[in-house]
Design an enzyme around this catalytic site. Structure first.
Site, PDB file in Angstrom:
ATOM      1  N   LYS A 177      73.768  27.262 -56.570  1.00 54.39           N
ATOM      2  CA  LYS A 177      72.735  28.284 -56.755  1.00 54.39           C
ATOM      3  C   LYS A 177      73.281  29.633 -56.286  1.00 54.39           C
ATOM      4  CE  LYS A 177      67.770  27.702 -56.135  1.00 54.39           C
ATOM      5  NZ  LYS A 177      66.750  27.159 -55.227  1.00 54.39           N
TER       6      LYS A 177
HETATM    7  O1  G3P Z   1      63.620  27.300 -54.620  1.00 53.42           O
HETATM    8  C1  G3P Z   1      63.113  28.554 -54.831  1.00 53.42           C
HETATM    9  C2  G3P Z   1      61.621  28.670 -54.969  1.00 53.42           C
HETATM   10  O2  G3P Z   1      61.072  27.588 -55.638  1.00 53.42           O
HETATM   11  C3  G3P Z   1      60.924  29.128 -53.740  1.00 53.42           C
HETATM   12  O3  G3P Z   1      59.529  29.008 -53.806  1.00 53.42           O
HETATM   13  O4  G3P Z   1      57.285  29.045 -52.764  1.00 53.42           O
HETATM   14  O5  G3P Z   1      59.262  29.929 -51.482  1.00 53.42           O
HETATM   15  O6  G3P Z   1      58.322  31.184 -53.406  1.00 53.42           O
HETATM   16  P1  G3P Z   1      58.548  29.827 -52.809  1.00 53.42           P
END
Ligand code: G3P
Length: 222
Positions: free
Chosen positions: A85
């Site tokens: 990533k």
């Molecule tokens: O993996 C990245 C993403 O899914 C993060 O989600 O909820 O931290 O905005 P969030």
């Protein structure tokens, strides 16, 4: 649409894998910090890779091209199913091109617009991750990014998969699926919610109740 679980929680990953509900995993520095405890994060990633028959995204923390490339190669050596990533940065795209040239799969993360997704596709990423919840949090309609990116990728035949990330609720999954996102990555709570509907529970209660009445009547008649 493929479902990925967005976590580094091994118990959740075991559950979702055994239930046959997921096709892969995404992690990030935040989820590893939350769930790795005192364990070396690379060991956690190796364990996740052994549990899952599918891609496992692992994120670099360097922010310069050379550092991201070196770290990406190290991560790729952890297991065959690692996807590296890389954040959506100018330096990141240099690292993406070098990793892709080495045959390493890349997921470009922290994408918030369709043109960022286009740049990731041009660099050769296998996945690009638009962050839906974080866009909605600041007053945008996150689905615009999915809609525009789907059209752009289809216009030019890009094979980069649209990986809808930062998913907060089942409607994000349904809307992203309707608009043609290839993958949705979600926390365990959201995956569990996808299975549920109160009318399913109510309907099952009624069916089982009626069946017991029928069974009781048949016994009386016998
Ligand atoms: O993996 C990245 C993403 O899914 C993060 O989600 O909820 O931290 O905005 P969030």
């Amino acid at each position: 649409m493929k479902f990925f679980l967005d976590t580094a929680n091994l118990a959740d990953i075991r559950w979702a894998t055994q239930a046959g509900l997921i096709d892969g995993i995404t992690t990030n520095p935040t989820t590893l910090a939350k769930f790795a405890g005192d364990v070396d994060p690379q060991d956690v990633l190796k364990e996740i890779c052994s549990l899952v028959d599918g891609p496992v995204s692992a994120e670099v923390v360097a922010v310069d091209a050379a550092g991201m490339y070196t770290e990406g190669r190290e991560l790729a050596h952890l297991a065959d199913n690692i996807v590296v990533k890389i954040p959506m940065l100018e330096e990141g795209m240099t690292a993406v091109r070098r990793l892709v040239a080495d045959g390493i799969k890349v997921n470009v993360t922290l994408a918030f617009s369709s043109v960022q997704c286009l740049i990731a596709a041009k660099a050769g990423a296998t996945y690009v991750s638009p962050f839906l919840g974080r866009l909605d949090d600041v007053g945008h309609d996150s689905m615009d990014v999915i809609r525009e990116t789907r059209t752009i990728f289809d216009n030019y035949g890009y094979e980069t998969e649209i990986l809808a990330a930062s998913i907060r609720h089942p409607r994000h999954v349904a809307e992203a699926a309707m608009l043609g996102a290839d993958v949705a990555t979600m926390p365990t709570e959201v995956l569990k919610k996808l299975l549920l509907h109160p009318l399913t529970d109510r309907g099952l209660d009624q069916f089982l109740n009626d069946w017991s009445k029928l069974a009781a009547r048949s016994k009386v008649g016998a």
